[in-house]
Structures are given as structure tokens and as C-alpha cells.
Write an enzyme that holds these catalytic residues in place. Structure first.
Site, PDB file in Angstrom:
ATOM      1  CE  LYS A  13      -9.801  -4.083   5.057  1.00 28.64           C
ATOM      2  NZ  LYS A  13     -11.049  -4.268   4.293  1.00 28.64           N
ATOM      3  NE  ARG A  85      -7.602  -3.731  -0.449  1.00 35.11           N
ATOM      4  CZ  ARG A  85      -7.981  -2.782   0.410  1.00 35.11           C
ATOM      5  NH1 ARG A  85      -7.102  -2.150   1.129  1.00 35.11           N
ATOM      6  NH2 ARG A  85      -9.260  -2.484   0.537  1.00 35.11           N
ATOM      7  NE  ARG A 118     -17.144   2.623   3.670  1.00 40.49           N
ATOM      8  CZ  ARG A 118     -16.046   1.876   3.642  1.00 40.49           C
ATOM      9  NH1 ARG A 118     -15.809   0.999   4.593  1.00 40.49           N
ATOM     10  NH2 ARG A 118     -15.219   1.972   2.642  1.00 40.49           N
ATOM     11  NE  ARG A 151     -13.381   5.039   0.734  1.00 41.44           N
ATOM     12  CZ  ARG A 151     -12.790   3.950   1.237  1.00 41.44           C
ATOM     13  NH1 ARG A 151     -12.593   3.839   2.522  1.00 41.44           N
ATOM     14  NH2 ARG A 151     -12.409   2.981   0.432  1.00 41.44           N
ATOM     15  NE  ARG A 162     -13.647  -0.610  -2.283  1.00 38.99           N
ATOM     16  CZ  ARG A 162     -14.203   0.100  -1.314  1.00 38.99           C
ATOM     17  NH1 ARG A 162     -15.183   0.929  -1.577  1.00 38.99           N
ATOM     18  NH2 ARG A 162     -13.766  -0.016  -0.080  1.00 38.99           N
TER      19      ARG A 162
HETATM   20  P1  AMP Z   1      -9.509   0.958   1.609  1.00 39.12           P
HETATM   21  O1  AMP Z   1      -9.543   2.331   2.177  1.00 39.12           O
HETATM   22  O2  AMP Z   1      -8.643   0.026   2.388  1.00 39.12           O
HETATM   23  O3  AMP Z   1     -10.892   0.400   1.363  1.00 39.12           O
HETATM   24  O4  AMP Z   1      -8.817   1.081   0.157  1.00 39.12           O
HETATM   25  C1  AMP Z   1      -9.369   1.873  -0.870  1.00 39.12           C
HETATM   26  C2  AMP Z   1      -8.667   1.622  -2.177  1.00 39.12           C
HETATM   27  O5  AMP Z   1      -7.271   1.940  -2.068  1.00 39.12           O
HETATM   28  C3  AMP Z   1      -8.692   0.179  -2.670  1.00 39.12           C
HETATM   29  O6  AMP Z   1      -9.892  -0.144  -3.334  1.00 39.12           O
HETATM   30  C4  AMP Z   1      -7.485   0.182  -3.627  1.00 39.12           C
HETATM   31  O7  AMP Z   1      -7.767   0.847  -4.838  1.00 39.12           O
HETATM   32  C5  AMP Z   1      -6.485   1.041  -2.849  1.00 39.12           C
HETATM   33  N1  AMP Z   1      -5.691   0.202  -1.920  1.00 39.12           N
HETATM   34  C6  AMP Z   1      -5.772   0.159  -0.573  1.00 39.12           C
HETATM   35  N2  AMP Z   1      -4.898  -0.723  -0.053  1.00 39.12           N
HETATM   36  C7  AMP Z   1      -4.235  -1.251  -1.103  1.00 39.12           C
HETATM   37  C8  AMP Z   1      -3.210  -2.245  -1.228  1.00 39.12           C
HETATM   38  N3  AMP Z   1      -2.691  -2.883  -0.154  1.00 39.12           N
HETATM   39  N4  AMP Z   1      -2.762  -2.545  -2.474  1.00 39.12           N
HETATM   40  C9  AMP Z   1      -3.269  -1.922  -3.564  1.00 39.12           C
HETATM   41  N5  AMP Z   1      -4.236  -0.998  -3.513  1.00 39.12           N
HETATM   42  C10 AMP Z   1      -4.731  -0.658  -2.301  1.00 39.12           C
END
Ligand code: AMP
Length: 209
Positions: A13, A85, A118, A151, A162
């Protein structure tokens, strides 16, 4: 164009968003980045949400929904990467006009391999992969020269969590958006150049309609 990108952790994404920003000048809205920024700055919110991110759980809606709505409110064209999400979050933006929801589909074993390589820029958030999207200079961000990191939530145990959260909370959105006739499923298991070409082609077709 107003797009939502759906997909499991590691489905690409972020990478596809970077292409859409570059080629179509869409504004990138990533709650993950916004939330990590709060953690980095150690704001009051940041201190409360760090534990959820580190464990691979969803951050509670009260921290995420308004934050994202505020970003959306300022923009005409955007790509939403990581929001909604859950069906609950989707309902929060049900009145928003969305042109398409693109679901990046990748088998789990491909994604696991992607995670091990990554790398992320902690300053400008650019994403890399040591094999598939290597930086020009090893370990250094092409865009801003910062040292790349892995990360914390890309650690195997957190990735597992996740995925669990993705299957339970996020995967139902595929049916949710299919019913609303917005869903476009893309095979995202190949290299980034191929996947982005497919996505750009899809968007071209959508624009003609
Ligand atoms: P990402 O960078 O999109 O992989 O998101 C990393 C982390 O941020 C996720 O594992 C969640 O802990 C938090 N997060 C990101 N987007 C959301 C969302 N829409 N709702 C809740 N937590 C989120």
C-alpha cells in the site's frame, strides 16, 4: 481522484501510494505515518498509542478517526493508505465520495518475505526493500539522506499479530466495498513496477468512465 487502498500488511500500500503521489499528484493520507509521527514526537497522544502500534494492534478509533477526517477535509484528491481498517471505520466515512477501492492481493508467504527486507526512512517515510526496492546507497534514504531503519512493528512476532488483526477487522472490508460496487482487486504479488503499472492502468480506465 479519491482512492482507498486495501491490503494485508506488506501488500504494498505504501509503495503504490508513493507512485500515485508521484504520477497523479494525489495527496497521501496514511494514518500509520501520522500515528508514528505522534509517537516520535512523544506527544500526549503518542505516549498513549505507542503500545498498540508496537503490539501490532489497531489504535483505538478515538485517536484515529478524527485525525484522518481532518486530513481528508483539507483535500480534493487523495489516496487513503491504511484507512479504513475496519467496517466501523468505513462507516465513519460512508458519506464521503470515493471513486474506487483498490484491494492489493498478495499470498501471505510472499508478504512474509517482503517484511524481512523492508526498510523505512524515519524522517520522510519513504519505503524500501533490500532486494526489490534498494536505495542507491545501501542503508541511506535516496530522498533525504537519512539512515534507513527497520520498523519496530515489522518484527516477526508483531507481523503475526498484524495479520491476525487484518483478517479479523480489515478483510471484511473487501465484501463491504464489493457490495457498494467500488471494489477493484489487483494481483499485487509481483515486483513493484508491475503492480504500479496495473494500478495506473486501472485508474486510467476508471477516469474514462
Ligand atoms: P501502517 O503504517 O499502515 O502499516 O500502520 C501501522 C500501525 O499503525 C498499525 O499496525 C496500527 O497499529 C496503526 N494504524 C494504522 N492505521 C490504522 C487505522 N486505520 N486504525 C487503527 N490503527 C491504525
Amino acid at each position: 481522484m479519491r482512492l482507498i487502498l486495501l491490503g494485508a500488511p506488506g501488500s504494498g500500500k505504501g509503495t503504490i501510494s508513493e507512485v500515485l503521489v508521484d504520477k497523479l499528484h494525489l495527496f497521501h493520507i496514511s494514518p500509520g505515518e501520522l500515528l508514528r509521527e505522534e509517537v516520535r514526537k512523544q506527544t500526549t497522544i503518542g505516549k498513549e498509542i505507542a503500545k498498540y502500534i508496537e503490539k501490532g494492534e489497531l489504535v483505538p478509533n478515538k485517536f484515529v478517526v478524527e485525525m484522518v477526517k481532518l486530513e481528508i477535509g483539507k483535500r480534493k484528491d487523495f489516496v487513503l493508505d491504511g484507512f479504513p481498517r475496519s467496517v466501523e471505520q468505513a462507516k465513519e466515512i460512508k458519506d464521503l465520495k470515493i471513486d474506487a477501492v483498490i484491494s492489493l492481493e498478495v499470498p501471505e508467504k510472499v508478504v512474509i518475505e517482503r517484511f524481512s527486507g523492508r526498510r523505512t526512512c524515519p524522517k520522510c517515510n519513504a519505503g524500501y526493500h533490500i532486494k526489490y526496492i534498494p536505495p542507491k546507497k545501501e542503508g541511506i534514504c535516496d530522498k533525504c539522506g537519512e539512515r534507513l531503519i527497520q520498523r519496530k512493528d515489522d518484527a516477526p512476532q508483531t507481523v503475526k499479530e498484524r495479520f491476525k488483526v487484518y483478517h479479523k477487522e480489515t478483510a471484511p472490508l473487501v465484501e463491504y466495498y464489493r457490495k457498494r460496487r467500488l471494489l477493484h482487486q489487483i494481483d499485487a504479488s509481483s515486483v513493484p513496477e508491475e503492480v504500479s503499472a496495473t494500478v495506473l492502468e486501472l485508474i486510467k480506465t476508471l477516469k474514462k468512465k
